[in-house]
Motif scaffolding. Structure first.
Motif, PDB file in Angstrom:
ATOM      1  N   LEU A  93     -58.883  96.014 -10.884  1.00  0.00           N
ATOM      2  CA  LEU A  93     -58.629  94.164 -11.091  1.00  0.00           C
ATOM      3  C   LEU A  93     -58.892  94.149 -11.863  1.00  0.00           C
ATOM      4  O   LEU A  93     -60.356  94.223 -12.015  1.00  0.00           O
ATOM      5  N   PRO A  94     -59.146  93.332 -12.988  1.00  0.00           N
ATOM      6  CA  PRO A  94     -59.240  92.619 -14.057  1.00  0.00           C
ATOM      7  C   PRO A  94     -60.959  91.800 -13.283  1.00  0.00           C
ATOM      8  O   PRO A  94     -62.300  92.233 -14.527  1.00  0.00           O
ATOM      9  N   SER A  95     -60.988  91.293 -12.690  1.00  0.00           N
ATOM     10  CA  SER A  95     -62.149  90.942 -11.716  1.00  0.00           C
ATOM     11  C   SER A  95     -63.137  91.734 -11.536  1.00  0.00           C
ATOM     12  O   SER A  95     -64.397  91.701 -10.796  1.00  0.00           O
ATOM     13  N   ASN A  96     -63.114  93.509 -11.571  1.00  0.00           N
ATOM     14  CA  ASN A  96     -63.723  94.100 -11.050  1.00  0.00           C
ATOM     15  C   ASN A  96     -65.154  94.234 -11.634  1.00  0.00           C
ATOM     16  O   ASN A  96     -65.053  94.200 -12.867  1.00  0.00           O
ATOM     17  N   ASP A  97     -65.773  95.088 -11.233  1.00  0.00           N
ATOM     18  CA  ASP A  97     -67.398  94.964 -12.195  1.00  0.00           C
ATOM     19  C   ASP A  97     -67.508  96.074 -12.560  1.00  0.00           C
ATOM     20  O   ASP A  97     -68.035  97.044 -12.192  1.00  0.00           O
ATOM     21  N   PHE A  98     -66.826  96.376 -14.152  1.00  0.00           N
ATOM     22  CA  PHE A  98     -66.339  97.541 -15.048  1.00  0.00           C
ATOM     23  C   PHE A  98     -67.666  98.061 -15.553  1.00  0.00           C
ATOM     24  O   PHE A  98     -68.264  98.951 -15.781  1.00  0.00           O
ATOM     25  N   ASN A  99     -69.052  96.741 -15.721  1.00  0.00           N
ATOM     26  CA  ASN A  99     -70.138  97.269 -15.864  1.00  0.00           C
ATOM     27  C   ASN A  99     -71.190  97.999 -15.219  1.00  0.00           C
ATOM     28  O   ASN A  99     -71.533  98.427 -15.614  1.00  0.00           O
ATOM     29  N   MET A 100     -70.810  97.756 -13.748  1.00  0.00           N
ATOM     30  CA  MET A 100     -71.610  98.369 -13.340  1.00  0.00           C
ATOM     31  C   MET A 100     -70.988 100.037 -12.844  1.00  0.00           C
ATOM     32  O   MET A 100     -71.681 100.563 -12.931  1.00  0.00           O
ATOM     33  N   GLN A 158     -66.902  93.345  -4.037  1.00  0.00           N
ATOM     34  CA  GLN A 158     -68.531  92.647  -4.542  1.00  0.00           C
ATOM     35  C   GLN A 158     -69.137  94.048  -5.086  1.00  0.00           C
ATOM     36  O   GLN A 158     -69.234  94.759  -5.602  1.00  0.00           O
ATOM     37  N   GLY A 159     -69.631  92.888  -7.030  1.00  0.00           N
ATOM     38  CA  GLY A 159     -70.142  93.717  -8.003  1.00  0.00           C
ATOM     39  C   GLY A 159     -71.545  93.975  -7.173  1.00  0.00           C
ATOM     40  O   GLY A 159     -72.296  93.851  -6.098  1.00  0.00           O
ATOM     41  N   TYR A 211     -70.255  96.694  -2.928  1.00  0.00           N
ATOM     42  CA  TYR A 211     -69.569  97.170  -2.730  1.00  0.00           C
ATOM     43  C   TYR A 211     -70.174  99.412  -2.540  1.00  0.00           C
ATOM     44  O   TYR A 211     -70.160 100.215  -1.853  1.00  0.00           O
ATOM     45  N   VAL A 212     -70.779  98.715  -3.559  1.00  0.00           N
ATOM     46  CA  VAL A 212     -71.262 100.638  -3.982  1.00  0.00           C
ATOM     47  C   VAL A 212     -72.553 100.664  -2.154  1.00  0.00           C
ATOM     48  O   VAL A 212     -72.467 102.209  -1.792  1.00  0.00           O
ATOM     49  N   ASN A 213     -73.239  99.471  -1.689  1.00  0.00           N
ATOM     50  CA  ASN A 213     -74.172 100.057  -0.319  1.00  0.00           C
ATOM     51  C   ASN A 213     -72.948  99.812   1.123  1.00  0.00           C
ATOM     52  O   ASN A 213     -74.026  99.862   1.653  1.00  0.00           O
ATOM     53  N   ASN A 214     -71.638  99.515   0.812  1.00  0.00           N
ATOM     54  CA  ASN A 214     -71.292  99.237   1.727  1.00  0.00           C
ATOM     55  C   ASN A 214     -69.676  99.869   1.396  1.00  0.00           C
ATOM     56  O   ASN A 214     -68.647  99.278   2.201  1.00  0.00           O
ATOM     57  N   ALA A 255     -56.134 109.212 -13.838  1.00  0.00           N
ATOM     58  CA  ALA A 255     -56.278 107.665 -13.450  1.00  0.00           C
ATOM     59  C   ALA A 255     -56.265 107.466 -11.901  1.00  0.00           C
ATOM     60  O   ALA A 255     -55.937 108.177 -10.752  1.00  0.00           O
ATOM     61  N   ASP A 256     -57.566 107.412 -11.786  1.00  0.00           N
ATOM     62  CA  ASP A 256     -57.998 106.856 -10.403  1.00  0.00           C
ATOM     63  C   ASP A 256     -57.703 104.978 -10.028  1.00  0.00           C
ATOM     64  O   ASP A 256     -57.948 104.054 -10.584  1.00  0.00           O
ATOM     65  N   LEU A 257     -56.374 104.610  -9.418  1.00  0.00           N
ATOM     66  CA  LEU A 257     -55.971 103.445  -9.162  1.00  0.00           C
ATOM     67  C   LEU A 257     -56.647 102.581  -7.561  1.00  0.00           C
ATOM     68  O   LEU A 257     -57.004 102.784  -7.044  1.00  0.00           O
ATOM     69  N   GLY A 258     -57.093 101.165  -8.776  1.00  0.00           N
ATOM     70  CA  GLY A 258     -58.012 100.762  -7.430  1.00  0.00           C
ATOM     71  C   GLY A 258     -59.522 102.129  -7.622  1.00  0.00           C
ATOM     72  O   GLY A 258     -59.409 101.617  -5.533  1.00  0.00           O
ATOM     73  N   CYS A 259     -60.380 101.330  -8.190  1.00  0.00           N
ATOM     74  CA  CYS A 259     -61.691 102.330  -8.138  1.00  0.00           C
ATOM     75  C   CYS A 259     -62.493 101.455  -7.491  1.00  0.00           C
ATOM     76  O   CYS A 259     -63.659 103.129  -7.572  1.00  0.00           O
ATOM     77  N   ALA A 260     -62.646 100.673  -7.834  1.00  0.00           N
ATOM     78  CA  ALA A 260     -63.793  99.685  -7.381  1.00  0.00           C
ATOM     79  C   ALA A 260     -65.542 100.092  -8.441  1.00  0.00           C
ATOM     80  O   ALA A 260     -64.932 100.924  -9.693  1.00  0.00           O
ATOM     81  N   THR A 261     -65.914 100.701  -7.819  1.00  0.00           N
ATOM     82  CA  THR A 261     -67.187 100.872  -7.863  1.00  0.00           C
ATOM     83  C   THR A 261     -68.079 101.875  -7.117  1.00  0.00           C
ATOM     84  O   THR A 261     -67.949 102.144  -6.461  1.00  0.00           O
ATOM     85  N   GLY A 262     -68.936 102.825  -8.062  1.00  0.00           N
ATOM     86  CA  GLY A 262     -69.532 103.616  -6.779  1.00  0.00           C
ATOM     87  C   GLY A 262     -69.307 104.636  -7.519  1.00  0.00           C
ATOM     88  O   GLY A 262     -68.601 105.212  -7.806  1.00  0.00           O
ATOM     89  N   SER A 263     -69.997 105.886  -6.040  1.00  0.00           N
ATOM     90  CA  SER A 263     -69.671 106.778  -5.893  1.00  0.00           C
ATOM     91  C   SER A 263     -68.502 107.775  -5.477  1.00  0.00           C
ATOM     92  O   SER A 263     -67.940 108.463  -5.730  1.00  0.00           O
TER      93      SER A 263
END
Length: 266
Positions: free
Chosen positions: A112-119, A25-26, A33-36, A69-77
């Motif tokens: 994945l292409p649907s990841n929140d890369f903007n965030m 979740q972006g 995801y950032v907060n969970n 390369a971080d494979l499966g990076c998601a978002t956040g710290s």
């Protein structure tokens, strides 16, 4: 608990190509995801000494640029902390061996292409304003079960708490009326042996594809570091276990959450 976003239709959920619609979740909301992602952060912290030890065995400094390369990076710290650990460890090692000199780092954040890369890159930009830029960064959208980089270009690849996600729903479990049809369930706990075996086959294939792709992409002598969940060998522990709820509370909780979502749609 990870929080996959759900902007998909019923047709998407029966597809075997979920990698284009599933993601963490972006945004920065309560369910993001950032907060969970504290659980994943704890796992990364616990494995950090092993990661550092692995990196200290590396001998890659014929190149002035180290690619990570971080494979499966998601978002956040979590992903930033991982890349920071790699960069700082290799920088210190380089200084200890060569007494200084110039060494640059390039980090690829892959999901994945649907990841929140903007965030992801907004948070990275804010972080680097405080920390000062320690590496050049870019995003790579794609499944880590496929090739993502040219041959022999990646020095360090990490995948932390991500490789347990399958690339697709096993086709067998979508065959209505068959022994492998996982009717009324979204998980394998309590499922028939045939269902469990179908998921195990898909898992084996995905892991094999992952490793074959990394073999092509990694520089000889590079480091591939993977952290993922696992289960005992064999399928006997996957079903018919009366203590499942105690041993694997996450799976039963997630199953109920999925069922609640299905009930809402119906």
């Amino acid at each position: 608990m990870e929080s996959p976003s759900l902007p998909v239709t019923a047709k998407d959920w029966t597809s075997t190509s979920l990698h284009r619609v599933l993601c963490m979740q972006g945004g920065e909301g309560d369910v993001s995801y950032v907060n969970n992602s504290d659980c994943q952060a704890l796992a990364i912290t616990l494995c950090k000494p092993i990661l550092i030890s692995s990196l200290q065995s590396i001998k890659l400094f014929t190149s002035p640029i180290i690619r990570i390369a971080d494979l499966g990076c998601a978002t956040g710290s979590n992903t930033f902390d991982t890349v920071d650990t790699v960069v700082e460890t290799l920088r210190q090692l380089f200084t200890a061996v060569y007494g200084g000199g110039s060494l640059e780092f390039e980090a690829f954040f892959c999901d994945l292409p649907s990841n929140d890369f903007n965030m992801l890159f907004r948070l990275l930009s804010e972080k680097q304003k405080v920390d000062s830029a320690k590496y050049f960064a870019s995003g790579v959208a794609g499944s880590f079960c496929d090739r993502l980089f040219p041959r022999g270009t990646i020095h360090v690849a990490v995948s932390l708490s991500a490789l347990h996600w399958l690339s697709q729903i096993p086709e067998k479990v979508l065959e209505k009326g068959s022994r492998t049809w996982n009717k009324g369930k979204t998980w394998i706990e309590g499922a028939k042996k045939e269902v469990v075996d179908a998921y195990a086959e898909q898992s084996d294939k995905d892991l094999d594809d992952f490793l074959k792709c990394r073999k092509e992409e990694m520089v000889e002598g590079g480091v591939l570091f993977v952290l993922m969940g696992g289960r005992p060998s064999g399928s006997s522990s996957q079903f018919g276990d009366q203590d499942t709820r105690v041993k694997h509370p996450f799976t039963t909780t997630m199953e109920q959450a999925w069922q609640d979502l299905i009930d809402e749609v119906i």
